[in-house]
Enzyme design. Structure first.
Site, mmCIF file in Angstrom:
data_model
loop_
_atom_site.group_PDB
_atom_site.id
_atom_site.type_symbol
_atom_site.label_atom_id
_atom_site.label_comp_id
_atom_site.label_asym_id
_atom_site.label_seq_id
_atom_site.Cartn_x
_atom_site.Cartn_y
_atom_site.Cartn_z
ATOM 1 N N GLU A 152 -8.119 -4.545 5.397
ATOM 2 C CA GLU A 152 -7.988 -4.299 3.956
ATOM 3 C C GLU A 152 -6.850 -5.114 3.346
ATOM 4 O O GLU A 152 -6.968 -5.597 2.225
ATOM 5 C CB GLU A 152 -7.778 -2.800 3.711
ATOM 6 C CG GLU A 152 -9.042 -2.016 3.978
ATOM 7 C CD GLU A 152 -8.839 -0.508 3.958
ATOM 8 O OE1 GLU A 152 -8.396 0.029 4.993
ATOM 9 O OE2 GLU A 152 -9.109 0.109 2.926
ATOM 10 N N ARG A 205 -2.644 -2.049 -3.476
ATOM 11 C CA ARG A 205 -3.812 -1.194 -3.286
ATOM 12 C C ARG A 205 -3.727 -0.033 -4.279
ATOM 13 O O ARG A 205 -2.712 0.665 -4.331
ATOM 14 C CB ARG A 205 -3.845 -0.645 -1.867
ATOM 15 C CG ARG A 205 -4.995 0.301 -1.688
ATOM 16 C CD ARG A 205 -5.014 0.930 -0.340
ATOM 17 N NE ARG A 205 -6.213 1.720 -0.191
ATOM 18 C CZ ARG A 205 -6.252 2.892 0.420
ATOM 19 N NH1 ARG A 205 -5.159 3.400 0.935
ATOM 20 N NH2 ARG A 205 -7.383 3.547 0.523
ATOM 21 N N ARG A 262 -11.615 16.320 6.531
ATOM 22 C CA ARG A 262 -12.437 16.631 5.354
ATOM 23 C C ARG A 262 -13.865 16.982 5.773
ATOM 24 O O ARG A 262 -14.408 16.392 6.705
ATOM 25 C CB ARG A 262 -12.477 15.413 4.413
ATOM 26 C CG ARG A 262 -11.209 15.221 3.643
ATOM 27 C CD ARG A 262 -11.214 13.907 2.874
ATOM 28 N NE ARG A 262 -10.295 12.954 3.467
ATOM 29 C CZ ARG A 262 -10.253 11.659 3.184
ATOM 30 N NH1 ARG A 262 -11.111 11.135 2.331
ATOM 31 N NH2 ARG A 262 -9.374 10.869 3.761
ATOM 32 N N ASN A 319 0.877 -1.176 0.000
ATOM 33 C CA ASN A 319 0.000 0.000 0.000
ATOM 34 C C ASN A 319 0.913 1.224 0.000
ATOM 35 O O ASN A 319 1.454 1.603 1.039
ATOM 36 C CB ASN A 319 -0.886 -0.050 1.257
ATOM 37 C CG ASN A 319 -1.879 1.090 1.303
ATOM 38 O OD1 ASN A 319 -1.792 2.044 0.525
ATOM 39 N ND2 ASN A 319 -2.816 1.005 2.225
ATOM 40 N N HIS A 373 -13.212 3.197 -0.211
ATOM 41 C CA HIS A 373 -13.238 2.237 0.907
ATOM 42 C C HIS A 373 -13.831 0.894 0.489
ATOM 43 O O HIS A 373 -14.263 0.116 1.337
ATOM 44 C CB HIS A 373 -14.056 2.770 2.108
ATOM 45 C CG HIS A 373 -13.413 3.905 2.828
ATOM 46 N ND1 HIS A 373 -14.160 4.891 3.440
ATOM 47 C CD2 HIS A 373 -12.114 4.230 3.034
ATOM 48 C CE1 HIS A 373 -13.331 5.771 3.994
ATOM 49 N NE2 HIS A 373 -12.083 5.395 3.743
#
Ligand code: AMP
Length: 397
Positions: free
Chosen positions: A383, A90, A240, A9, A179
């Site tokens: 993940e 990823r 955010r 990743n 996601h």
């Protein structure tokens, strides 16, 4: 020797990695290299013998991956002798080109590069990691697993913004969702916990980490999700803003003279919990709230109100949900957020048992009372394991 998959990743200044034993899903080795391209670089490499912390400055991802491979060698477990059958990567944005994982070739690399305008901060380092790893491990299949892929099942009614059609089409403006790897993993685990077939299960998955999203999952397929063209839309996040009136941008442009980059910085990096409370970590927001800090108290309320808003919306989208599932840093650890965001929903069949909710647990568990119409559960996400599984299922066929 059982087969292993190396999961990579790559962020702009970091490489996170995990060597996954595909037989039992455990990590045999994992690590994180930080501060690539900066001074003060540090590699944390962990295997069953313990943790090694190595100070090493690396100028780029190429050298970074070499340092990681050296760490494997120096601990006496070279990657080449680990039963490696694939490398899983990823990749954040697959646009509407990738609905599934794919074995990387030069065309795939070119497509990931062409999608950069949709994810300018994420796709370039993801691609750099792929290129470097393909050069370092050329005999292995490299599989790209996209965050957006799981949401390619969205119906047009959910992914279409009500904009001028030709402008939207020309610039790829539609909802993509993110996601997806996490939501896919968590959906399988939730169905298992419910003892239901995933195909017959409706879920509302709340991924509440530093980034946060809600997804409506019908029969294992995403049918609505809160993140959009970019990972900015939807829930309140660490830094955010999530949803807001687009008119705010014109207002700030005209009245405050803010340039596009200022607005980008405001919405992506100076808003959310940080903007409201002055801290982007929910644990710090709680600490301030307990001291009576009004900004922190309001930030928590806004955060939970937005979650409740999406839960209601997705109940309506699905018609009926079997479970509401919390995952990621806040979803897995924050009992206060779980109970507050779902309070007052008993008439919709949603209720949290406060004793169960308060019990810490690393495994997936139910926190609603027995017999509740809609189960509420906490499911730790993984993940890297999902990327390893998707990579192995692709190269094994
Ligand atoms: P993630 O992106 O999934 O790694 O989540 C990171 C975020 O989870 C952090 O920024 C924290 O806000 C939050 N977090 C982690 N641990 C806890 C905890 N024990 N209680 C509340 N929030 C937490």
């Amino acid at each position: 020797m059982t087969a292993t998959v190396l999961v990579l990743n790559c962020g702009s200044s970091s490489i996170k990695y995990r060597l996954v034993d595909t037989g039992n899903g455990t990590a045999t080795t994992q690590g994180l290299l930080e501060r690539i391209g900066e001074s003060g670089g540090r590699l944390r490499h962990e295997d069953s013998d313990g943790v090694r912390e190595i100070d090493v400055d690396v100028p780029d991802h190429e050298r970074g991956l070499r340092e990681i491979m050296r760490a494997f060698d120096e601990t006496g477990r070279p990657l080449a002798e680990s039963g490696l059958v694939a490398v899983g990567h990823r990749v954040v944005h697959g646009g509407d080109r990738f609905a599934d994982p794919v074995v990387v070739d030069d065309d795939v690399e070119a497509t990931i590069e062409a999608l950069t305008p949709l994810a300018p901060l994420h796709n370039p380092p993801n691609l750099a990691g792929i290129q470097v790893a393909r050069r370092a491990l050329p005999d292995l299949p490299h599989v790209a697993v996209f965050d957006t892929a799981f949401h390619q099942s969205l119906p047009a009614s959910a992914y279409t913004y009500a904009l001028d059609t030709s402008t939207a089409a020309e610039h790829g403006v539609r909802r993509y969702g993110f996601h997806g790897t996490s939501v896919s993993y968590v959906s399988h685990e939730a169905a298992r916990l419910l003892e239901r077939r995933l195909e017959d299960t409706n879920l509302i998955v709340l991924h509440l980490g530093n980034g946060a999203s809600a997804t409506a999952v019908r029969g294992g397929r995403s049918v609505d999700t809160s993140m959009g063209l970019t990972p900015l839309e939807g829930l309140v996040m660490g830094t955010r803003s999530g949803d807001l009136d687009p008119g705010i941008l014109f207002h700030l442009r005209r009245e405050a003279g803010m340039a596009v980059d200022d607005l980008d910085d405001l919405l992506n990096r100076r808003s959310g919990l940080l903007g409201l409370a002055g801290a982007n970590d929910m644990r710090e927001v709680h600490r301030r709230a307990r001291e009576g800090d009004e900004h922190a108290l309001l930030a928590r309320e806004v955060y939970c109100h937005r979650i409740r808003h999406y839960v209601g919306a997705y109940l309506a989208v699905l018609g009926h949900a079997h479970a509401v599932v919390f995952t990621a840093g806040i979803g897995e650890n924050d009992a206060w957020v779980r109970s507050h965001s779902l309070s007052g929903l008993r008439r919709l069949g949603i209720e949290v048992d406060h004793v169960r909710n308060a019990l810490p647990g690393r495994r997936a568990h139910v926190i609603s009372p027995d017999g509740a119409e809609v189960a509420v559960m906490v499911v730790p996400t993984d993940e890297e394991l999902e990327i390893a599984r998707q990579a192995i299922s692709l190269v094994a066929t």
